[in-house]
Motif scaffolding. Structure first.
Motif, PDB file in Angstrom:
ATOM      1  N   THR A 289       0.792  -1.178   0.010  1.00 42.91           N
ATOM      2  CA  THR A 289      -0.100   0.039  -0.085  1.00 42.91           C
ATOM      3  C   THR A 289       0.997   1.201   0.080  1.00 42.91           C
ATOM      4  O   THR A 289       0.659   2.333  -0.855  1.00 42.91           O
ATOM      5  CB  THR A 289      -0.869   0.089   1.267  1.00 42.91           C
ATOM      6  OG1 THR A 289      -1.897  -1.084   1.162  1.00 42.91           O
ATOM      7  CG2 THR A 289      -1.806   1.245   1.309  1.00 42.91           C
TER       8      THR A 289
ATOM      9  N   SER B 245       2.542   1.706  -3.348  1.00 41.11           N
ATOM     10  CA  SER B 245       1.676   2.102  -4.398  1.00 41.11           C
ATOM     11  C   SER B 245       1.234   3.684  -4.237  1.00 41.11           C
ATOM     12  O   SER B 245       1.079   4.227  -5.204  1.00 41.11           O
ATOM     13  CB  SER B 245       0.092   1.643  -4.370  1.00 41.11           C
ATOM     14  OG  SER B 245      -0.654   1.911  -5.282  1.00 41.11           O
TER      15      SER B 245
ATOM     16  N   GLU C 217       4.969   1.086  -9.564  1.00 43.80           N
ATOM     17  CA  GLU C 217       3.901  -0.228 -10.025  1.00 43.80           C
ATOM     18  C   GLU C 217       4.422  -1.343  -9.328  1.00 43.80           C
ATOM     19  O   GLU C 217       5.588  -1.710  -9.405  1.00 43.80           O
ATOM     20  CB  GLU C 217       4.498  -0.176 -11.729  1.00 43.80           C
ATOM     21  CG  GLU C 217       3.571  -1.308 -12.245  1.00 43.80           C
ATOM     22  CD  GLU C 217       4.028  -1.606 -13.796  1.00 43.80           C
ATOM     23  OE1 GLU C 217       3.433  -2.137 -14.444  1.00 43.80           O
ATOM     24  OE2 GLU C 217       5.092  -0.689 -14.268  1.00 43.80           O
TER      25      GLU C 217
ATOM     26  N   ALA D 150      -4.311  -8.165  -5.105  1.00 47.40           N
ATOM     27  CA  ALA D 150      -5.424  -7.581  -5.542  1.00 47.40           C
ATOM     28  C   ALA D 150      -6.368  -7.487  -4.658  1.00 47.40           C
ATOM     29  O   ALA D 150      -7.504  -6.804  -4.646  1.00 47.40           O
ATOM     30  CB  ALA D 150      -5.583  -8.519  -6.752  1.00 47.40           C
TER      31      ALA D 150
ATOM     32  N   LEU E  99      -5.579  -2.999  -4.436  1.00 49.36           N
ATOM     33  CA  LEU E  99      -4.475  -2.395  -4.937  1.00 49.36           C
ATOM     34  C   LEU E  99      -4.121  -2.657  -6.287  1.00 49.36           C
ATOM     35  O   LEU E  99      -4.475  -4.060  -6.678  1.00 49.36           O
ATOM     36  CB  LEU E  99      -3.273  -2.762  -4.031  1.00 49.36           C
ATOM     37  CG  LEU E  99      -3.350  -2.316  -2.694  1.00 49.36           C
ATOM     38  CD1 LEU E  99      -1.963  -2.611  -1.954  1.00 49.36           C
ATOM     39  CD2 LEU E  99      -3.097  -0.742  -2.470  1.00 49.36           C
ATOM     40  N   PRO E 100      -3.661  -1.927  -7.022  1.00 52.66           N
ATOM     41  CA  PRO E 100      -3.328  -2.234  -8.518  1.00 52.66           C
ATOM     42  C   PRO E 100      -2.162  -3.086  -8.624  1.00 52.66           C
ATOM     43  O   PRO E 100      -1.264  -2.781  -7.967  1.00 52.66           O
ATOM     44  CB  PRO E 100      -3.281  -0.902  -9.177  1.00 52.66           C
ATOM     45  CG  PRO E 100      -2.855   0.045  -8.249  1.00 52.66           C
ATOM     46  CD  PRO E 100      -3.562  -0.456  -7.051  1.00 52.66           C
ATOM     47  N   VAL E 101      -2.153  -4.353  -9.265  1.00 51.95           N
ATOM     48  CA  VAL E 101      -0.946  -5.139  -9.412  1.00 51.95           C
ATOM     49  C   VAL E 101      -1.096  -5.898 -10.809  1.00 51.95           C
ATOM     50  O   VAL E 101      -1.933  -6.268 -11.182  1.00 51.95           O
ATOM     51  CB  VAL E 101      -1.106  -6.168  -8.284  1.00 51.95           C
ATOM     52  CG1 VAL E 101      -2.263  -7.091  -8.337  1.00 51.95           C
ATOM     53  CG2 VAL E 101       0.122  -7.255  -8.467  1.00 51.95           C
ATOM     54  N   ARG E 102       0.041  -6.035 -11.131  1.00 52.77           N
ATOM     55  CA  ARG E 102       0.413  -6.661 -12.598  1.00 52.77           C
ATOM     56  C   ARG E 102       0.979  -7.896 -12.312  1.00 52.77           C
ATOM     57  O   ARG E 102       2.047  -8.268 -11.707  1.00 52.77           O
ATOM     58  CB  ARG E 102       1.293  -5.713 -13.549  1.00 52.77           C
ATOM     59  CG  ARG E 102       1.342  -6.100 -14.831  1.00 52.77           C
ATOM     60  CD  ARG E 102       2.365  -5.304 -15.757  1.00 52.77           C
ATOM     61  NE  ARG E 102       2.338  -5.850 -16.980  1.00 52.77           N
ATOM     62  CZ  ARG E 102       3.405  -5.240 -17.919  1.00 52.77           C
ATOM     63  NH1 ARG E 102       4.280  -4.230 -17.340  1.00 52.77           N
ATOM     64  NH2 ARG E 102       3.643  -5.512 -18.985  1.00 52.77           N
TER      65      ARG E 102
END
Length: 538
Positions: A34, A37, A42, A54, A58-61
């Motif tokens: 967190t 981010s 990224e 996720a 939180l945005p995660v790739r």
């Protein structure tokens, strides 16, 4: 393989723009992710780590998006790919590296947050062979080593305890970390993978019963930075190996200041000795000073065992370590705290006993939850200049030895019980060791002398001194038994014990002069038994 001769200066500050997170231990993960981010980092991740991030919103790739290849073989293959390792190993200021990254679509990874499959924990729980193998991490160590090697550009974090310091560094440097911090984290990373590999290789040696593999690794995790070592001019630290053997390394410290180097050494010696006496057989107490016992006894209660042990050498007990094989109760706690003691260690303690000990603010109280198994297999390691001496733990038990009566007179049942007791104690006395015992208590101990006869004399002299302190008409060695950790090379040591009042002897036997020693025992009318097992302790 040729090694590159390129020398590209490492930048001081490297801004963290992209982080790869792949952790087994998810302690503090969401809070750390967190914070990253919020700093605009990224997040790349794998498997369960990606799901946890996720699910936290939180945005995660997923790493598979970076590699263009899915996880396969039950997750065994997911990060072993140029898309990952190129992002970790690329020298950003090298034109050829930069060109290769651009040509193959490799994105730089500035921060790697990785910890490993819990092999050590699985091993400690006694998992079977197949389960242990499945918990050997492959991709994790590869990524850690890659990131650590390229610390000029990449920050590697392997311990959740470092999350806070990393965030503080990023905040202090506007989202970047200095080279000094990256170097320190890289050093920690290589130490972690070394420890991990040491655990695996050690497990293989045990599982395959390889007593002396060509290469041997040992590792530990720092538990305490000591104020100093054996002496104030020596630096020291206490490292734990992960072996789940009850004792000083795994015990709970309930009160008192941190243990010193010598405290730990002595407390270990005390608890290992008292663990020779099974709790089911009744209470036992060992009092240790400078790693040697100055009194050991069994009794109907913890209090009586302590009092009997104290009789042996009250002077040396001052400032020593007291170990019990049973729960510390209020009565024993009151008696022990009447003199200055450094540490009390026991499997457990009652609330009342803990309150009594708490009145002595400098007295440490430790509980272990159980006794150490004296018959368990294990290794001991000692350093020498340029090397390590490695051996199996001395787990020979006198109760399992085939005792051979070698004299005309056999020991009585009472003598035989005391002989076994004395030999059990002698195992934990520095060689040359002589132990006089009577009625389940030591009454004289001679330790660490160059001559066995000197150990016998010192033990007898201590018994005389103890008798004077207690106001007894004669030393307690009168009518005692005596144990020797190794054979008597001559009859003189035995004759000293006989002169001190010993009526029965236990020793390994095996001397070229055994006949001479047996003849001396027969002439004095005492009993002697051979164990066939030596207990040197240097």
């Amino acid at each position: 393989m040729a090694v590159s001769s390129k020398r590209v200066p490492a930048p001081d500050l490297v801004t963290i723009r992209r982080a790869l997170l792949s952790v087994s231990d998810k302690q503090g993960l969401i809070e750390f992710a967190t914070a990253l981010s919020k700093l605009g980092v990224e997040l790349l991740s794998t498997g369960g780590t990606a799901r946890a991030i996720a699910e936290a919103g939180l945005p995660v790739r997923d790493v598979s998006d970076v590699t263009g290849f899915p996880e396969i073989m039950d997750g065994r293959v997911k990060t072993l790919h140029p898309g990952v390792h190129g992002g970790l190993l690329a020298i950003r200021d090298d034109a050829e590296h930069a060109e290769a990254m651009q040509k193959h679509g490799i994105v730089p990874i500035d921060l790697a947050v990785i910890n490993l499959y819990p092999f050590e924990e699985v091993r400690a729980k006694g998992a079977d062979y197949e389960t242990s193998v499945e918990n050997i991490d492959i991709g994790g160590p590869a990524m850690i080593r890659a990131a650590a090697k390229n610390h000029a550009y990449v920050t590697i974090v392997t311990d959740p305890e470092d999350y806070g310091a990393v965030l503080e560094g990023l905040e202090a440097h506007s989202g970047a970390l200095p080279l000094a911090a990256r170097k320190e984290l890289a050093a920690k990373a290589y130490a972690r993978t070394a420890a991990y590999d040491a655990a695996i290789s050690g497990w293989f040696a045990e599982a395959l019963d390889l007593p002396a593999p060509r290469h041997r690794s040992f590792a530990g995790k720092l538990k305490t930075v000591m104020r100093y070592g054996e002496n104030p001019h020596q630096q020291a630290g206490f490292y734990v190996t992960g072996e789940h053997r009850p004792g000083v390394a795994t015990a709970t410290l309930h009160q008192g200041k941190a243990l010193s180097y010598n405290n730990i050494n002595d407390t270990d010696a005390a608890f290992e000795l008292v663990s020779e006496f099974a709790a089911a057989s009744g209470p036992a107490c060992a009092i240790i000073k400078h790693a040697n016992p100055c009194g050991v006894a069994v009794g109907p209660s913890a209090l009586e065992a302590y009092r009997k042990a104290l009789v042996c050498d009250q002077t040396s007990a001052f400032g020593g370590i007291v170990a019990l094989n049973t729960e510390l109760d209020a009565e024993a706690a009151r008696a022990i705290t009447e003199i200055f003691i450094e540490v009390i260690i026991a499997p457990s303690a009652t609330e009342e006993a803990m309150a009594i000990v708490a009145a002595k603010k400098n007295l440490r109280l430790m509980t272990t939850g159980a006794l150490a198994d004296p018959a368990a297999a294990g290794m001991t390691v000692r350093s020498v200049a340029g090397g390590l001496l490695v051996q199996n733990r001395d787990n020979a038990l006198v109760d399992q030895m085939d005792l051979k009566i070698v004299t005309k007179r056999a020991p009585s049942e009472t003598e035989l019980a005391d002989l076994r007791f004395a030999f059990r104690v002698a195992k934990h006395v520095k060689s040359n060791a002589i132990v006089y015992a009577k009625h389940g208590a030591t009454v004289g101990i001679g330790a660490g002398q160059m001559s066995r006869v000197d150990s016998a004399r010192i033990a007898a002299r201590k018994a005389i001194d103890a008798a004077e302190v207690l106001g007894l008409p004669e030393p307690l060695t009168r009518g005692s038994v005596v144990a020797s950790d190794a054979f008597f090379p001559f009859a003189d040591g035995l004759l000293t014990a006989i002169e001190a009042g010993a009526t029965a002897v236990i020793q390994p036997g095996g001397s070229m002069r055994d006949d001479e020693v047996i003849a001396a025992a027969d002439e004095a009318g005492i009993a002697m038994v051979f164990t066939g097992v030596r207990h040197f302790r240097h």
